[in-house]
Design a protein around this motif. Structure first.
Motif, PDB file in Angstrom:
ATOM      1  N   VAL A  34       0.739  -1.427  -0.082  1.00 35.89           N
ATOM      2  CA  VAL A  34      -0.111  -0.070   0.004  1.00 35.89           C
ATOM      3  C   VAL A  34       0.928   1.315   0.093  1.00 35.89           C
ATOM      4  O   VAL A  34       0.567   2.253  -0.925  1.00 35.89           O
ATOM      5  N   THR A  35       1.878   1.139   0.666  1.00 37.50           N
ATOM      6  CA  THR A  35       2.864   2.442   1.078  1.00 37.50           C
ATOM      7  C   THR A  35       3.767   2.783  -0.363  1.00 37.50           C
ATOM      8  O   THR A  35       3.841   3.888  -0.815  1.00 37.50           O
ATOM      9  N   ASP A  36       3.971   1.694  -0.941  1.00 35.13           N
ATOM     10  CA  ASP A  36       4.508   1.800  -2.354  1.00 35.13           C
ATOM     11  C   ASP A  36       3.675   2.331  -3.341  1.00 35.13           C
ATOM     12  O   ASP A  36       3.958   3.239  -4.168  1.00 35.13           O
ATOM     13  N   GLY A  69       2.448   9.680  -5.529  1.00 32.57           N
ATOM     14  CA  GLY A  69       2.808  11.090  -5.085  1.00 32.57           C
ATOM     15  C   GLY A  69       2.043  11.599  -3.867  1.00 32.57           C
ATOM     16  O   GLY A  69       2.077  12.793  -3.417  1.00 32.57           O
ATOM     17  N   VAL A  70       1.398  10.545  -3.101  1.00 35.03           N
ATOM     18  CA  VAL A  70       0.648  10.935  -1.916  1.00 35.03           C
ATOM     19  C   VAL A  70       1.451  10.692  -0.625  1.00 35.03           C
ATOM     20  O   VAL A  70       1.910   9.789  -0.195  1.00 35.03           O
ATOM     21  N   PRO A  71       1.284  11.920   0.351  1.00 34.65           N
ATOM     22  CA  PRO A  71       2.226  11.997   1.519  1.00 34.65           C
ATOM     23  C   PRO A  71       1.413  11.045   2.481  1.00 34.65           C
ATOM     24  O   PRO A  71       0.198  10.835   2.493  1.00 34.65           O
ATOM     25  N   GLY A  88      14.059   4.005  -0.718  1.00 34.11           N
ATOM     26  CA  GLY A  88      12.591   4.070  -1.226  1.00 34.11           C
ATOM     27  C   GLY A  88      11.858   5.491  -1.021  1.00 34.11           C
ATOM     28  O   GLY A  88      11.033   5.958  -1.601  1.00 34.11           O
ATOM     29  N   ASP A  89      12.149   5.932   0.400  1.00 38.58           N
ATOM     30  CA  ASP A  89      11.806   7.314   0.783  1.00 38.58           C
ATOM     31  C   ASP A  89      12.119   8.274  -0.095  1.00 38.58           C
ATOM     32  O   ASP A  89      11.381   9.118  -0.519  1.00 38.58           O
ATOM     33  N   LEU A  90      13.270   8.464  -0.486  1.00 37.94           N
ATOM     34  CA  LEU A  90      13.975   9.498  -1.266  1.00 37.94           C
ATOM     35  C   LEU A  90      13.215   9.441  -2.757  1.00 37.94           C
ATOM     36  O   LEU A  90      12.869  10.403  -3.212  1.00 37.94           O
ATOM     37  N   ILE A  91      12.971   8.095  -3.369  1.00 38.15           N
ATOM     38  CA  ILE A  91      12.381   8.139  -4.831  1.00 38.15           C
ATOM     39  C   ILE A  91      10.981   8.610  -4.404  1.00 38.15           C
ATOM     40  O   ILE A  91      10.457   9.309  -5.453  1.00 38.15           O
ATOM     41  N   GLY A  92      10.377   8.275  -3.347  1.00 35.46           N
ATOM     42  CA  GLY A  92       8.849   8.462  -3.320  1.00 35.46           C
ATOM     43  C   GLY A  92       8.787  10.089  -3.060  1.00 35.46           C
ATOM     44  O   GLY A  92       7.807  10.857  -3.534  1.00 35.46           O
ATOM     45  N   LEU A  93       9.870  10.744  -2.477  1.00 31.28           N
ATOM     46  CA  LEU A  93       9.753  12.335  -2.242  1.00 31.28           C
ATOM     47  C   LEU A  93      10.022  12.833  -3.638  1.00 31.28           C
ATOM     48  O   LEU A  93       9.318  13.675  -3.880  1.00 31.28           O
TER      49      LEU A  93
END
Length: 534
Positions: A375-377, A383-385, A509-514
């Motif tokens: 779900v978080t991926d 692009g949802v925080p 993963g967090d950086l890519i998401g950001l």
């Protein structure tokens, strides 16, 4: 009087400043969230108290009523509603059904079919004491005489509110919080809730979004007392629902010391204590502390509905050293008892330490972690925080950029839009969140439902994104509102709360998401489409 207050005050709208400016006497009336008082009709068949109960039911049932009338089924109803709103673990039916149908569970003796001690059969209370001693890491063995058994933690909240507070008095709680507590303390006991508002901005002594601090508790308590409201207790949810926060030992000690200074009881709900699914997170139970600041006013709750994925089996337990409180609650257990055969099954379950540790918890944690990752991926791709936590069954999501005006009415419209697209979520108003636009999603579900549900969510969000772009072209906003601010400036995008020693570590993963979030929040991609390049 209470009924006229409730039906006389408008619900749902406004912003944080407006909400906090209103007196507590009015603010508490707005706690029903979904209720539209103008639609409410008094029933001549009900007392004033009965009419209030009727309002509560109507205000919380809209989504669940629609869901039960149109449940998703892979074969029979593939276009039905997928429920990401109810906090249930649907990942472990195979394990639990197998364990609960083994031969040791099927005992039927005369004592199980007769009236028990209303605190619960002693064999079960002894087993609960041993279980909590082990899993809460208590410094000394916990005592069976301090254990009380009821049919769920909702009943426990109701009973505790009734015996600790007089009608019209209050209990302090931080928002956002599990909204069912409102009904539990109010419907029987006529006890109010006083809110310590948490928000996403990191200010003052805060180190993470929605952080509970003693300063916020002090402010809420003093505001209530200034308005003549008597506050008798503090409720702590650990792990926290809907945030997923786990309190550190130092935080717990600070909260308990605060309560002791003000002679407040502390009700600690630890119902998700075994649902911490990542090794990087450590849960600390209040029962594991070396010394409680005020043991006679500290009362700890736990149940099997979440940690053992059996919310249909109604069982909750209270541990308190205060025998006056224990006896008063026990007098209400007549209304909230657990039947004898179920008490036997629960005792057998809690006794089976090898199965719990070697089979159940290992599999449950692995399944929860995999579902949470999926779900978080998906949210990162959109692009949802969101708040990235490692406990419970839920993710706290920031949909504020999909609200044009940033009001609770607009949040409610988005919630209904999800429902119209056959996915049930919980919106922030249901948790008394002070900022419109936050939603809770339950991820403890099977892969095929998660995939389909996330597809439906993606469809709604992409449509809403296009609508906002079109609206902004027609009528540009004068300035970006705080409520819709790019979450990178509030440090909440997939931020994982860690101990200070780990603070410098980063996650690719967090950086890519950001980066994905920044790309999507820019209008460059909208202005430079593939068609325009062609």
């Amino acid at each position: 009087q209470a009924l006229s207050e409730i039906t006389g005050v408008g619900g749902g709208g406004g912003d944080l400043q407006e909400m906090r400016a209103r007196p507590l006497s009015e603010r508490r009336v707005d706690m029903h969230g979904f209720c539209n008082p103008s639609d409410f009709q008094r029933s001549p068949y009900l007392s004033a108290r009965g009419n209030i109960a009727n309002i509560f039911r109507g205000s919380t049932e809209e989504g669940y009523k629609a869901y039960h009338a149109d449940k998703y089924d892979e074969d029979k109803n593939p276009n039905g509603i997928i429920n990401f709103g109810t906090s249930e673990n649907k990942l472990c039916f195979d394990l639990m059904s197998k364990r609960l149908t083994q031969t040791d569970m099927n005992l039927m003796e005369p004592p199980l079919l007769q009236y028990p001690d209303w605190k619960g059969h002693m064999f079960l209370r002894e087993e609960v004491a041993r279980f909590l001693t082990y899993y809460c890491k208590a410094p000394a063995p916990l005592k069976a005489e301090n254990v009380i058994v009821l049919n769920g933690c909702g009943s426990l909240f109701s009973a505790l509110a009734t015996v600790l507070c007089d009608p019209g008095e209050a209990v302090l709680i931080a928002t956002p919080f599990y909204g069912g507590i409102t009904q539990s303390v109010f419907l029987y006991g006529n006890v109010k809730l006083v809110y310590a508002y948490l928000d996403s901005k990191i200010t003052g002594t805060s180190t993470r979004p929605f952080q509970l601090t003693v300063e916020k508790l002090e402010k809420a308590l003093q505001d209530a007392r200034a308005e003549g409201v008597t506050v008798r207790a503090l409720i702590l949810l650990n792990p926290q629902n809907p945030l997923g926060d786990i309190y550190s030992l130092s935080e717990l000690r600070d909260y308990l010391e605060f309560a002791k200074r003000h002679e407040l009881h502390v009700i600690v709900d630890e119902i998700y204590m075994l649902s911490v699914f990542d090794e990087s997170a450590t849960f600390h139970s209040v029962l594991g502390m070396d010394r409680l600041p005020d043991p006679q006013r500290t009362h700890v709750m736990w149940g099997i509905s979440k940690d053992f994925a059996v919310s249909g089996i109604r069982f909750g337990t209270l541990y308190t050293e205060n025998q006056d409180v224990a006896n008063a609650v026990a007098s209400l257990c007549y209304f909230h008892g657990v039947c004898g055969p179920v008490q036997h099954k629960v005792a057998q379950l809690l006794r089976d330490r090898d199965w719990i540790n070697q089979v159940y918890l290992r599999a449950n944690h692995a399944r929860l972690k995999a579902a949470h990752t999926y779900v978080t991926d998906e949210l990162k791709t959109l692009g949802v925080p969101f708040l990235n936590r490692n406990a419970g069954f839920f993710v706290w999501i920031d949909f504020r950029k999909y609200l044009r005006t940033g009001t609770f009415e607009e949040e409610m419209l988005l919630w209904r839009r999800f429902l119209d697209n056959k996915v049930l979520l919980s919106c922030g108003k249901a948790f008394e969140c002070s900022e419109p636009g936050w939603f809770r999603i339950i991820f403890a579900d099977k892969t095929h439902r998660l995939q389909l549900g996330m597809q439906r969510i993606r469809k709604v969000l992409e449509e809403r994104e296009q609508e906002i772009l079109a609206e902004e072209k027609e009528q540009p906003c004068q300035s970006d509102q705080d409520g819709k601010a790019d979450s990178t400036d509030e440090v909440i995008f997939v931020s994982r709360h860690q101990e200070p020693s780990c603070a410098s570590s980063s996650n690719l993963g967090d950086l890519i998401g950001l980066l994905q979030q920044q790309m999507r929040s820019s209008d460059w991609l909208q202005k430079n489409t593939a068609e325009q390049f062609a």
